[in-house]
Write a protein that holds these residues in place. Structure first.
Motif: not given
Lengths: 512, 322
Positions: B182, B185, B189, B191-198, B320-321
């Motif tokens: 994590r 990551a 990116n 955003a990848a972490v954020d959208t994975a709910g972390i 966050k976009e």
């Protein structure tokens, strides 16, 4: 009766004074594909971001499978069984596919068991849904089609029952898009619910059961796809009648204006991007260059516009122009009657922080008529000029003092197109003229391009939108891997044939 | 150069490398998570001062170490607040920390101890003393291996061994654990972490805190291990050298060890101009030797040593976009 997989009741969301979503209600039955269409800024993405926990709605209720559900963050959305495939993929480029899938859904604090379990699970999912990927490949080494499959697998790995796809075909070749739709059909057969956000009417007609139209933050209609037509949907989107088909008469080509021979471009990293292309564009015709993004079209356009150096031969109106970059740039190209609407308007076409009137003169600001004396520019003349353009091109809001970033994508593009077309060039280079532009503005920009052609000008159109290429071009050249794979006439070819050429499959009787 | 002299130079290399290595690994955690940290220098300085001061007052080096780590963590907190919470510019925040530390440490030292901006000399339990490893004396006379074990491997302070242990530990954490995945990551990116709910914010703060602990140990080692007390500007650019080593190591733990040993070796050489004179038979200015690590730093930072690709989201606050 079964409960809807997703039901929204009265969702509203405002960003400051802007009402992005206004009292939206929507209901999607399980095991169906529901389309959402709307122009840019209609509020589709905001609505989906609310569903995925990026934003909290100001008011309204979300029901998942009939149960009221709070979605304060993405974790909650995942728990509720919602998976999202964003337009811009959320993948870690230097991780493997497996690592990307596991990220955030690991089993314990050690990686090895998680990865092993994911590998088995991935194999099962791949077979079940025709989603084949190599788990150990790095994201940066696979194509966009495969990357998208990884995003879908990520959602499925997290046991998503509801899949939201935001503009999924924007980056795909027609063949890849067909593959995606087969996958979506498989998912639907397995009982998954899919929400497809797109601005392509054909996709809506092809695959969805029901479709909702959004306009200015509101849901203006929800209809069964079988009961509607592209024409009706377009009208609902824009709020007025639109011409979907570009009206144009047959071309009457004259002498060649642009002649290109054996043009080669090597980029900074030493990679040959354009591998010896030759073609010409005659007065009074539009040559369309089709291809998947990244196959040398951008570099070609940059060379012709004087922004990049190359080797080979370039003639405009019979006169040889410099390709080495030593004696040429955008300005000398303009002096030879070449105007350029670059692919990326925000980076190359405009200075976003500058006002519309300043942007409307860039590239031509040195002309005598804009000079007051040796030192000062004639602001009044420049402003008057810009205001005339704003009126003729119906740029909204009609305020020349507004900085470029405050206009919508369509109106930004109109500023660039107005600036370049109004110079009355002999040759117009246009890259992705309608990327991120709403339907109303697309219609307008297309009309302007055709009108310029009808005045006997030569036009080179580069676009990744096959529909645009097919409806505007008088001849079509397809680029793949830096080469022109073949030339076709629009009425003698089909999207399928062009799609094969775009994928590098050579047609009958053509040399590689 | 005879065997014993070589061992002495290498021994000194190990000691000089230790603060660099700790700071470098600290930077590695922070930068792998996407937070560039030019403030390593300042954090080390604060830790050096606080550990020196508290160790002197309390008489215990361990309490001094804790104080040093605490001070460094506080600085990390400021950096995190500025660059993660308020999405400020990470370079400017780091530079501010360096200035703050340079001034504050001397000011506090002068006002507390009135010894011209230094802390009183530490002795006994207020310092980290050398540890003799088992059998070191017994094996001393065994040919070749004996001196190697006695001179080079044994006889360092505990923090030297800690620093060396942090290398495999960092590697293991980064590449074998969920947290490491994590962390890497979020630096590539978010955003990848954020959208994975972390939570991106929590992850980055954790990384910055780890960075604070490690720089704290590095600074404490400077004042209580390498030297006996805090001196004005005693880190002397080691934070920047650690950053250069980090780039040289391409953000990888084992390579960080190699890079820091190289810099440490250059610093050790500067302490022994006589060795150079006797081996190379040329007289080298001491000042030039002193400058060597910095010259190498400039060369590395200017990108002469291969292409180093930093974590892709490094230096960018995550927004966050829509």
């Amino acid at each position: 009766m079964t409960a809807p997989a997703i039901e929204l009741r009265g969702i509203s969301k405002a960003f400051g004074p802007v009402q992005a979503n206004k009292d939206i209600s929507l209901s999607v039955m399980p095991g169906t594909i529901h389309g959402i269409i709307g122009e840019n800024g209609a509020g589709k993405s905001t609505l989906m971001s609310i569903l995925y926990g990026f934003y909290k709605a100001d008011s309204g209720v979300i029901l998942i499978n009939g149960k009221p559900t709070q979605i304060p963050d993405s974790q909650a959305a995942i728990r509720a069984g919602i998976g999202m495939v964003f337009q811009h993929f959320k993948l870690v480029e230097n991780f493997t596919i497996l690592e990307n899938i596991v990220l955030g859904a690991e089993e314990g604090s050690l990686l090895r068991p998680s990865l092993a379990k994911a590998r088995t699970e991935l194999k099962r999912l791949s077979e079940e849904y025709e989603l084949h990927v190599d788990p150990d490949a790095l994201i940066e080494e696979i194509g966009v089609g495969m990357q998208q499959r990884v995003e879908i697998l990520k959602a499925l790995y997290r046991h998503a029952d509801i899949l939201i796809l935001d503009e999924p075909t924007g980056v795909l070749t027609p063949a890849e898009a067909d593959h995606l739709f087969r996958i979506l059909a498989n998912l639907r057969r397995e009982g998954k619910t899919i929400i497809l956000i797109t601005h392509k009417l054909r996709e809506i007609m092809d695959i969805t059961e029901t479709v909702s139209v959004m306009r200015r933050g509101q849901m203006t209609a929800t209809v069964r796809t079988a009961d509607t037509s592209p024409q009706e949907l377009a009208e609902l989107m824009v709020g007025r009648k639109v011409l979907l088909q570009v009206e144009k008469t047959a071309a009457r080509p004259g002498a060649p204006v642009l002649e290109v021979e054996n043009l080669r471009v090597v980029d900074e990293a030493g990679v040959e991007r354009v591998k010896g292309v030759s073609f010409n564009v005659r007065a009074g015709e539009i040559l369309g260059i089709a291809g998947v993004a990244g196959n040398g079209q951008s570099e070609l356009l940059e060379v012709l516009g004087g922004m990049q150096h190359a080797t080979g031969l370039l003639k405009v109106n019979g006169q040889s122009l410099d390709l080495s970059g030593l004696h040429s740039d955008g300005r000398t190209r303009r002096a030879h009657g070449v105007a350029h609407v670059p692919e990326d308007r925000q980076r190359e076409g405009l200075i976003m922080e500058y006002s519309a009137w300043e942007n409307a003169v860039f590239g031509y600001h040195h002309e005598q008529k804009y000079q007051k004396n040796m030192f000062l520019m004639d602001q009044a003349a420049i402003r008057a000029d810009a205001e005339a353009k704003i009126e003729r091109f119906d740029i909204r809001p009609p305020n020349a003092n507004l900085s470029a970033k405050n206009f919508s994508g369509g109106n930004q593009q109109k500023i660039v197109v107005a600036r370049e077309i109004e110079r009355n060039p002999d040759l117009l280079l246009v890259g992705q003229p309608t990327r991120g532009v709403d339907i109303g503005a697309i219609e307008f920009i297309h009309k302007q391009i055709i009108a310029l052609r009808d005045q006997g000008k030569a036009i080179l159109l580069v676009s990744v939108e096959l529909d645009e290429i097919l409806s505007l071009s008088d001849r079509i050249a397809v680029m793949f891997d830096g080469r022109i794979m073949g030339e076709r006439l629009p009425h003698e070819t089909s999207p399928q044939e062009l799609g094969l050429l775009m994928a590098g499959v050579v047609g009958k009787g053509e040399a590689a | 150069m005879d065997y014993l002299t070589l061992l002495q130079v290498l021994d000194s290399t190990l000691r000089m490398s230790t603060p660099l290595l700790l700071a470098c690994l600290a930077g590695l955690f922070s930068e792998r998570a996407g937070i560039f940290d030019i403030g390593l220098e300042g954090k080390m300085l604060v830790a050096a001062f606080l550990s020196g001061a508290v160790a002197f007052v309390s008489g215990s080096v361990w309490i001094g170490l804790l104080a040093g780590i605490g001070g460094s963590l506080a600085m990390s907190g400021i950096h995190g607040l500025a660059s993660i919470t308020f999405r400020g510019n990470q370079l400017i925040s780091g530079v501010a920390i360096n200035f703050l530390a340079a001034g504050l440490t001397v000011l506090a030292a002068q006002s507390w101890f009135a010894q011209g901006g230094r802390t009183p000399s530490l002795t006994g339990a207020a310092r980290f003393n050398a540890i003799e490893l088992p059998f070191a004396t017994a094996l001393k006379d065994v040919p070749v291996i004996g001196p190697l074990y006695y001179e080079l491997i044994s006889g360092h302070t505990i923090l030297v061994y800690v620093a060396l242990a942090v290398v495999p530990l960092s590697w293991w954490v980064l590449f074998r654990t969920r947290f490491g995945l994590r962390l890497r990551a979020v630096g590539e990116n978010p955003a990848a972490v954020d959208t994975a709910g972390i939570s991106v914010v929590r992850l980055r703060f954790t990384a910055v805190a780890i960075c604070g602990v490690l720089t704290g140990i590095a600074g404490a080692y400077m004042a209580t291990g390498l030297q006996a007390g805090f001196i004005k500007d005693m880190t002397a650019g080691r934070g920047y050298i650690a950053l250069a080593a980090l780039i040289f190591a391409k953000w990888r733990p084992w390579h960080a060890l190699t890079a820091c040993l190289l810099f440490g070796f250059l610093q050790a050489l500067a302490l022994r101009p006589d060795v150079i004179e006797s081996t190379l038979h040329i007289k080298v200015q001491v000042q030039l030797l002193d400058a060597l690590p910095y010259i190498l730093t400039v060369i590395i930072l200017a990108g002469f040593v291969g292409r180093a690709i930093p974590p892709r989201a490094g230096g960018e606050p995550y927004v966050k976009e829509r």
